[in-house]
Design a protein around this motif. Sequence first.
Motif, PDB file in Angstrom:
ATOM      1  N   THR A 156      -3.519  -1.388  -4.247  1.00  0.00           N
ATOM      2  CA  THR A 156      -3.689  -2.824  -4.034  1.00  0.00           C
ATOM      3  C   THR A 156      -2.643  -3.364  -3.072  1.00  0.00           C
ATOM      4  O   THR A 156      -2.966  -4.038  -2.101  1.00  0.00           O
ATOM      5  N   SER A 157      -1.360  -3.066  -3.341  1.00  0.00           N
ATOM      6  CA  SER A 157      -0.295  -3.520  -2.444  1.00  0.00           C
ATOM      7  C   SER A 157       0.980  -2.728  -2.710  1.00  0.00           C
ATOM      8  O   SER A 157       1.397  -2.618  -3.871  1.00  0.00           O
ATOM      9  N   PRO A 158       1.628  -2.207  -1.664  1.00  0.00           N
ATOM     10  CA  PRO A 158       2.918  -1.538  -1.868  1.00  0.00           C
ATOM     11  C   PRO A 158       3.976  -2.469  -2.462  1.00  0.00           C
ATOM     12  O   PRO A 158       4.934  -1.995  -3.075  1.00  0.00           O
ATOM     13  N   ALA A 159       3.806  -3.782  -2.293  1.00  0.00           N
ATOM     14  CA  ALA A 159       4.774  -4.737  -2.837  1.00  0.00           C
ATOM     15  C   ALA A 159       4.794  -4.728  -4.363  1.00  0.00           C
ATOM     16  O   ALA A 159       5.736  -5.240  -4.974  1.00  0.00           O
ATOM     17  N   LEU A 160       3.789  -4.153  -4.993  1.00  0.00           N
ATOM     18  CA  LEU A 160       3.719  -4.122  -6.448  1.00  0.00           C
ATOM     19  C   LEU A 160       4.443  -2.927  -7.052  1.00  0.00           C
ATOM     20  O   LEU A 160       4.559  -2.825  -8.264  1.00  0.00           O
ATOM     21  N   PHE A 161       4.934  -2.006  -6.207  1.00  0.00           N
ATOM     22  CA  PHE A 161       5.665  -0.840  -6.689  1.00  0.00           C
ATOM     23  C   PHE A 161       7.136  -1.169  -6.886  1.00  0.00           C
ATOM     24  O   PHE A 161       7.720  -1.954  -6.133  1.00  0.00           O
ATOM     25  N   GLY A 162       7.759  -0.531  -7.893  1.00  0.00           N
ATOM     26  CA  GLY A 162       9.209  -0.552  -7.985  1.00  0.00           C
ATOM     27  C   GLY A 162       9.802   0.270  -6.854  1.00  0.00           C
ATOM     28  O   GLY A 162       9.096   1.012  -6.163  1.00  0.00           O
ATOM     29  N   ASP A 163      11.116   0.174  -6.660  1.00  0.00           N
ATOM     30  CA  ASP A 163      11.740   0.837  -5.508  1.00  0.00           C
ATOM     31  C   ASP A 163      11.509   2.350  -5.515  1.00  0.00           C
ATOM     32  O   ASP A 163      11.101   2.930  -4.507  1.00  0.00           O
ATOM     33  N   GLY A 164      11.780   2.993  -6.628  1.00  0.00           N
ATOM     34  CA  GLY A 164      11.590   4.434  -6.701  1.00  0.00           C
ATOM     35  C   GLY A 164      10.127   4.821  -6.568  1.00  0.00           C
ATOM     36  O   GLY A 164       9.777   5.788  -5.888  1.00  0.00           O
ATOM     37  N   GLN A 165       9.263   4.034  -7.193  1.00  0.00           N
ATOM     38  CA  GLN A 165       7.836   4.306  -7.117  1.00  0.00           C
ATOM     39  C   GLN A 165       7.310   4.103  -5.701  1.00  0.00           C
ATOM     40  O   GLN A 165       6.427   4.838  -5.240  1.00  0.00           O
ATOM     41  N   ARG A 177      -5.117  11.598   4.655  1.00  0.00           N
ATOM     42  CA  ARG A 177      -5.768  11.299   5.928  1.00  0.00           C
ATOM     43  C   ARG A 177      -5.605   9.834   6.319  1.00  0.00           C
ATOM     44  O   ARG A 177      -5.311   9.504   7.462  1.00  0.00           O
ATOM     45  N   SER A 178      -5.821   8.921   5.351  1.00  0.00           N
ATOM     46  CA  SER A 178      -5.762   7.488   5.635  1.00  0.00           C
ATOM     47  C   SER A 178      -5.542   6.740   4.336  1.00  0.00           C
ATOM     48  O   SER A 178      -5.868   7.243   3.256  1.00  0.00           O
ATOM     49  N   THR A 179      -4.991   5.513   4.448  1.00  0.00           N
ATOM     50  CA  THR A 179      -4.713   4.690   3.274  1.00  0.00           C
ATOM     51  C   THR A 179      -5.294   3.301   3.468  1.00  0.00           C
ATOM     52  O   THR A 179      -5.144   2.697   4.538  1.00  0.00           O
ATOM     53  N   ASP A 184      -7.809  -3.914  -5.713  1.00  0.00           N
ATOM     54  CA  ASP A 184      -7.685  -4.023  -7.169  1.00  0.00           C
ATOM     55  C   ASP A 184      -8.641  -3.046  -7.860  1.00  0.00           C
ATOM     56  O   ASP A 184      -8.753  -1.894  -7.466  1.00  0.00           O
ATOM     57  N   CYS A 185      -9.375  -3.521  -8.870  1.00  0.00           N
ATOM     58  CA  CYS A 185     -10.241  -2.620  -9.646  1.00  0.00           C
ATOM     59  C   CYS A 185     -11.406  -2.074  -8.833  1.00  0.00           C
ATOM     60  O   CYS A 185     -11.976  -1.029  -9.176  1.00  0.00           O
ATOM     61  N   TYR A 186     -11.773  -2.753  -7.761  1.00  0.00           N
ATOM     62  CA  TYR A 186     -12.907  -2.294  -6.955  1.00  0.00           C
ATOM     63  C   TYR A 186     -12.652  -0.900  -6.393  1.00  0.00           C
ATOM     64  O   TYR A 186     -13.591  -0.113  -6.210  1.00  0.00           O
ATOM     65  N   ILE A 198      -8.603   8.811  -3.880  1.00  0.00           N
ATOM     66  CA  ILE A 198      -7.426   8.642  -4.738  1.00  0.00           C
ATOM     67  C   ILE A 198      -7.052   7.164  -4.801  1.00  0.00           C
ATOM     68  O   ILE A 198      -7.110   6.461  -3.788  1.00  0.00           O
ATOM     69  N   VAL A 199      -6.639   6.714  -5.974  1.00  0.00           N
ATOM     70  CA  VAL A 199      -5.959   5.420  -6.116  1.00  0.00           C
ATOM     71  C   VAL A 199      -4.665   5.663  -6.876  1.00  0.00           C
ATOM     72  O   VAL A 199      -4.663   6.392  -7.884  1.00  0.00           O
ATOM     73  N   VAL A 200      -3.579   5.079  -6.400  1.00  0.00           N
ATOM     74  CA  VAL A 200      -2.282   5.171  -7.080  1.00  0.00           C
ATOM     75  C   VAL A 200      -1.716   3.765  -7.213  1.00  0.00           C
ATOM     76  O   VAL A 200      -1.701   2.995  -6.244  1.00  0.00           O
ATOM     77  N   GLU A 201      -1.287   3.425  -8.423  1.00  0.00           N
ATOM     78  CA  GLU A 201      -0.749   2.079  -8.688  1.00  0.00           C
ATOM     79  C   GLU A 201       0.479   2.184  -9.590  1.00  0.00           C
ATOM     80  O   GLU A 201       0.686   3.193 -10.284  1.00  0.00           O
TER      81      GLU A 201
END
Length: 260
Positions: A156-165, A177-179, A184-186, A198-201
């Motif tokens: 959804t957004s890299p801004a939602l990750f903690g620093d280490g994550q 290949r691409s990001t 969100d849930c879609y 892949i989805v990673v959150e």
Amino acid sequence: MPVSETDIALAQRLADAAGAAIRPRFRAEYGLETKGDQSPVTLADREAEDAMRRLIIAERPMDGIQGEEYGVREGTSGRQWVLDPIDGTRAFIAGRPIFGTLIALIEDGWPVLGIIDQPILKERWLGVVGMGTTFNGAPASTRRCRELGDALLATTSPALFGDGQLHAFEHLDAQVRSTVLGGDCYNYGAVASGWLDIVVEDGLKLHDFAALVPVVEGAGGRMCDWAGDPLHAGSIGEVVAAGDPARIDDILEALECRGH
């Protein structure tokens, strides 16, 4: 107890009720407010959750309810309906139909039924443990991904990750290949239908991920936390979804570098 046809029918009706509340507010007057955690909420969020809760209370008074907007209603059946009326409220207020209503049924802490419903496009994924996922009533299937370098990744957004994550996510991002950002849930419905790999959150709450697990896994994919453990009511909110379970070890290996 096994998920029954009556459970499935009720879940479908919950999605219908939420959609009926949401559609008149889309690209119209939606009454935006900011919650204490600085996230947005609209009248559509509240009206949709209220409609679903009323149905559950009327038909399953012994079941518990956990909703994003109205909190927890305790039950006595060992079952809990977990509701997110609009997952992706920022997309909703921007007039972008890539948000969704999430409905999960949890038994003893484990998701056994999930719906991702996009009420504007009228797209619905239904996943039930022991059954194949459907997309608008037809079978849905994830796609195979031979190696990480072939994968289409989303978050959804890299801004939602903690620093280490965030550092770990960037390490994974460099190997695919691409990001794609946003969704969100879609995104998880897209994994179940074989459009994403892949989805990673990070930082998800139970109402954000409970419905996604039966949908993705019933389509042939796998969901887990960043340690590779199955997702349940006590999970901390680090989430991985892979259309091809064979890529899980590669994904987790890439994410191991957090904080390094």
